[in-house]
Design a protein around this motif. Sequence first.
Motif, mmCIF file in Angstrom:
data_model
loop_
_atom_site.group_PDB
_atom_site.id
_atom_site.type_symbol
_atom_site.label_atom_id
_atom_site.label_comp_id
_atom_site.label_asym_id
_atom_site.label_seq_id
_atom_site.Cartn_x
_atom_site.Cartn_y
_atom_site.Cartn_z
ATOM 1 N N MET A 1 5.709 -3.863 14.933
ATOM 2 C CA MET A 1 6.193 -4.289 13.554
ATOM 3 C C MET A 1 6.021 -5.658 13.588
ATOM 4 N N LYS A 2 5.668 -6.057 12.189
ATOM 5 C CA LYS A 2 5.534 -7.597 11.863
ATOM 6 C C LYS A 2 6.379 -7.901 10.833
ATOM 7 N N ALA A 3 7.245 -9.202 10.896
ATOM 8 C CA ALA A 3 7.709 -9.529 9.855
ATOM 9 C C ALA A 3 7.322 -10.669 9.076
ATOM 10 N N TYR A 4 7.176 -10.866 7.864
ATOM 11 C CA TYR A 4 6.549 -12.078 7.089
ATOM 12 C C TYR A 4 7.573 -11.783 5.726
ATOM 13 N N LYS A 5 7.258 -13.000 5.005
ATOM 14 C CA LYS A 5 7.791 -13.111 3.561
ATOM 15 C C LYS A 5 6.747 -13.137 2.627
ATOM 16 N N LEU A 6 6.697 -12.893 1.492
ATOM 17 C CA LEU A 6 5.782 -12.749 0.366
ATOM 18 C C LEU A 6 6.600 -13.678 -0.957
ATOM 19 N N ALA A 14 11.641 -10.788 1.990
ATOM 20 C CA ALA A 14 11.411 -10.672 3.371
ATOM 21 C C ALA A 14 10.968 -9.108 3.490
ATOM 22 N N CYS A 15 9.827 -8.927 4.403
ATOM 23 C CA CYS A 15 8.998 -7.493 4.635
ATOM 24 C C CYS A 15 8.769 -7.452 6.028
ATOM 25 N N VAL A 16 8.923 -6.068 6.493
ATOM 26 C CA VAL A 16 8.644 -5.901 7.719
ATOM 27 C C VAL A 16 7.397 -4.681 7.703
ATOM 28 N N GLU A 17 6.203 -4.743 8.381
ATOM 29 C CA GLU A 17 5.256 -3.888 8.211
ATOM 30 C C GLU A 17 4.748 -3.371 9.387
ATOM 31 N N ALA A 18 4.329 -2.030 9.441
ATOM 32 C CA ALA A 18 3.828 -1.105 10.514
ATOM 33 C C ALA A 18 2.938 -0.184 10.197
ATOM 34 N N GLY A 19 1.963 0.081 11.001
ATOM 35 C CA GLY A 19 0.897 1.027 10.714
ATOM 36 C C GLY A 19 -0.241 0.529 9.830
ATOM 37 N N GLU A 20 -1.248 1.563 9.828
ATOM 38 C CA GLU A 20 -2.533 1.495 8.947
ATOM 39 C C GLU A 20 -2.612 2.644 8.101
ATOM 40 N N GLY A 21 -3.351 2.477 6.832
ATOM 41 C CA GLY A 21 -3.782 3.370 5.838
ATOM 42 C C GLY A 21 -3.390 3.155 4.826
ATOM 43 N N PRO A 22 -3.186 4.121 3.796
ATOM 44 C CA PRO A 22 -2.773 4.050 2.413
ATOM 45 C C PRO A 22 -1.077 3.003 2.367
ATOM 46 N N LEU A 23 -1.180 2.384 1.379
ATOM 47 C CA LEU A 23 0.306 1.666 1.428
ATOM 48 C C LEU A 23 1.321 2.462 1.075
ATOM 49 N N LEU A 24 2.294 2.290 1.782
ATOM 50 C CA LEU A 24 3.825 2.794 1.495
ATOM 51 C C LEU A 24 4.684 1.946 1.486
ATOM 52 N N LEU A 25 5.331 1.582 0.286
ATOM 53 C CA LEU A 25 6.447 0.936 0.010
ATOM 54 C C LEU A 25 7.739 1.503 0.504
ATOM 55 N N LEU A 26 8.472 1.174 1.166
ATOM 56 C CA LEU A 26 9.905 1.727 1.718
ATOM 57 C C LEU A 26 11.142 0.641 0.864
ATOM 58 N N CYS A 27 11.657 1.262 -0.033
ATOM 59 C CA CYS A 27 12.746 0.381 -0.749
ATOM 60 C C CYS A 27 14.162 1.003 -0.604
ATOM 61 N N HIS A 28 14.941 -0.072 -0.227
ATOM 62 C CA HIS A 28 16.367 0.725 -0.082
ATOM 63 C C HIS A 28 17.394 0.510 -1.210
#
Length: 268
Positions: A1-6, A14-28
């Motif tokens: 996982m990688k963390a970054y800010k947009l 603040a975001c955390v990203e993992a994996g490759e392929g089509p984009l999936l946003l996970l929203c709490h």
Amino acid sequence: MKAYKLDIGGIDYACVEAGEGPLLLLCHGTFGGKRLMFPQLEYLSRHFRCVALDWRGHGGSGHTPGGWTANDLVEDVAAIIGALGEKRAMIAGVSQGGAVGMRVALKYPEKVRALVNMCGGPGGPPPAAIRRLYDLAAFFAEERDEAVRRAAVVEFAASYFHAPSFITREPERFAEEVDAILSHPRESIRLLPCVPESYVDITPRLGEITCPTLIIWAAEEARKTMGIELAAAIPGAELVTIPDAGHHVNVDQPEATSEAIERFLLRH
């Protein structure tokens, strides 16, 4: 996982990203945080480029001092998709995340490949519930005794978000959620109810949602029939009911929730 800010319109997300392929946003959901989406991020990153984010005012993200609305978050999501270098994304959100996801699908249908709504309603809570949320948020912001503050968060999370069995069944997972709520900056936590307060009921427009849609509903959700109603109103929507789960269905039953999302998204 990688963390970054947009930087989205001057707000750091603040975001955390993992994996490759089509984009999936996970929203709490409101008062939650991106860490509560980590079970889905870890599981689904086998197939997708998963990005879990903190909403405005939550966790590591910035906020606007005057507050913000659901419509502001809709615009933020559209901008986040572009900032991530994509034209379209799948959106999977719980509670506030699902409510905002439906609104993104209505305003920007060209940007939403598929939608997963977990216990997110089309309208807002009644006025008395909004006042209660503001009172709680002010207490969380102002209380200086950390033991008292934690006890209040424990009572709030247990009563609002979970099936009765959850706390004894998964004490570590519940403690992580409590820590997530306590991690929100004091200056922004008092503003978090501004989004639920801002919802305009989209029930009359649900038939306009055109993307593939999955409704995940919790068996112990207080609004028992709403999942059925949403699935009936959105053309072609599918419904999965998760047993022994409350409003934060993805926290109560992360494995069953992740598997349901995977099955649906791999077909679309």
